[in-house]
Design a protein around this motif. Sequence first.
Motif, mmCIF file in Angstrom:
data_model
loop_
_atom_site.group_PDB
_atom_site.id
_atom_site.type_symbol
_atom_site.label_atom_id
_atom_site.label_comp_id
_atom_site.label_asym_id
_atom_site.label_seq_id
_atom_site.Cartn_x
_atom_site.Cartn_y
_atom_site.Cartn_z
ATOM 1 N N THR A 142 -10.489 -20.249 20.184
ATOM 2 C CA THR A 142 -11.269 -21.413 20.601
ATOM 3 C C THR A 142 -11.706 -22.266 19.413
ATOM 4 O O THR A 142 -12.052 -21.744 18.351
ATOM 5 C CB THR A 142 -12.516 -20.954 21.379
ATOM 6 N N GLU A 145 -14.083 -28.341 19.763
ATOM 7 C CA GLU A 145 -13.817 -29.492 20.632
ATOM 8 C C GLU A 145 -12.766 -29.206 21.696
ATOM 9 O O GLU A 145 -12.388 -30.118 22.438
ATOM 10 C CB GLU A 145 -13.370 -30.693 19.776
ATOM 11 N N THR A 146 -12.277 -27.975 21.782
ATOM 12 C CA THR A 146 -11.208 -27.690 22.742
ATOM 13 C C THR A 146 -11.669 -26.848 23.923
ATOM 14 O O THR A 146 -11.239 -27.069 25.048
ATOM 15 C CB THR A 146 -10.033 -26.979 22.056
ATOM 16 N N ASP A 149 -9.338 -25.724 26.915
ATOM 17 C CA ASP A 149 -8.081 -26.453 26.726
ATOM 18 C C ASP A 149 -7.462 -26.039 25.400
ATOM 19 O O ASP A 149 -7.436 -26.803 24.424
ATOM 20 C CB ASP A 149 -8.351 -27.956 26.768
ATOM 21 N N LYS A 152 -5.052 -27.924 22.834
ATOM 22 C CA LYS A 152 -5.519 -29.040 22.008
ATOM 23 C C LYS A 152 -6.023 -28.565 20.644
ATOM 24 O O LYS A 152 -6.616 -29.340 19.896
ATOM 25 C CB LYS A 152 -6.621 -29.817 22.738
ATOM 26 N N MET A 153 -5.782 -27.298 20.324
ATOM 27 C CA MET A 153 -6.204 -26.787 19.025
ATOM 28 C C MET A 153 -5.627 -27.633 17.904
ATOM 29 O O MET A 153 -4.514 -28.176 18.009
ATOM 30 C CB MET A 153 -5.782 -25.327 18.861
ATOM 31 N N THR A 154 -6.388 -27.749 16.824
ATOM 32 C CA THR A 154 -5.939 -28.538 15.673
ATOM 33 C C THR A 154 -5.630 -27.677 14.453
ATOM 34 O O THR A 154 -5.144 -28.195 13.444
ATOM 35 C CB THR A 154 -7.019 -29.578 15.292
#
Length: 394
Positions: A142, A145-146, A149, A152-154
């Motif tokens: 986790t 900001e994800t 979802d 959407k990992m960065t």
Amino acid sequence: MSVSPDHDAGMMSDPSDAQRSLTAAALAFAQKNLDPGTAEREKGDPVKDPAWRALWQKCGDFGLFGLGVPEEYGGAGHDVLTTIMALEAIGQGCRDNGLTLAINGHIWTVLYPILAFGSDAQKKKYVPGLCDGSLVGAHGLTERETGSDAMKMTTTARERDGGFVLNGAKAFVGMGPACDLAIVFAKTDPDKGAWGVSAFLVETSDAGFIRGAADEKMGLRTVPLGPLGFDNCWIPKDRLLGPVGAGMSIFQHTMEWERCFIFSSHVGAMARQLKDCTAYARSRETFGVPIIDHQSVSNRLADMRLRLETSRLLLYRAASLKDKKRPAPLEAAMAKLHISEAFAASSLDAVRIFGGRGYLSADGVERDLRDATAGLIYSGTSDIQRQIIARLLD
């Protein structure tokens, strides 16, 4: 209050003598070694408190982490059902829900994925230490900001010089501020979607690894939770868990096991909670009778018993499927949803039964309610579990 483990409920057949012996030993171990000092630990810092690591080591010495691990790697080789029965007994004997959650997280989200996907060399290097308590494991997927979802990992991992360079950060990592080893998920090829995520075994001694400070939180205060960061953190190729691009498959496999069983000890907590509430309702009198004779109180106790039994049924059903090597995505979602909601509902009922005393911290009744609230969120929120169940309907 000393209690005996009650595992007959929810089982299709009677527990074996070996299962009864193990669960009795686990209950006694938890009551003697893990339960004392819970209230004091809640007020301290588990990262800085040497007593916390000593408790962790006691769990390792008892063999708690390795219950279901093959003997060749230092475990006891028990089947899944026997393992969760023992973990349930730990939750019944220990009021420290943070510690019992940490134990379960270590087992289901670190040990089991390495056993399932690790190379022989990785298993030989890490599993014995994860079993004997000398290593603390964490699971980093986790990001702040994800949330649910995950895609959407960065966090990225670029292949270079015989390994991978990690950059990014993970958030809400249970055991993160105190871990020695973390399974970390990162994008190795963002253009490939789910097939562009890989999993890595990151040691906290790796250059570029950043251990964040523990977050303050509403409940589960005895388990450290916080961020992990990676600043050009180089990971050798032999610490890639599974093949490149298999990260989301590993994650889904891990989540199924986690959702099935991470609440094993919380089911034990519900059993202890019911016994405490029943005893109090029989001893506390109002208007000349024990409060258990008031229908409003007895109804709550009946609901607590029903939630306990249905939670056990779902937990043991999932264990039966896993012992048969069968997938259980629906059963995992149902177990996670029901047990988390049941623990929260019963914890609120417990506060109501104890009345004013239940709201005070002295008896520890309110602690369960604060701790149970987190279960509605971690490992996928209750809303996520309902979506999974709906998608899997026939």
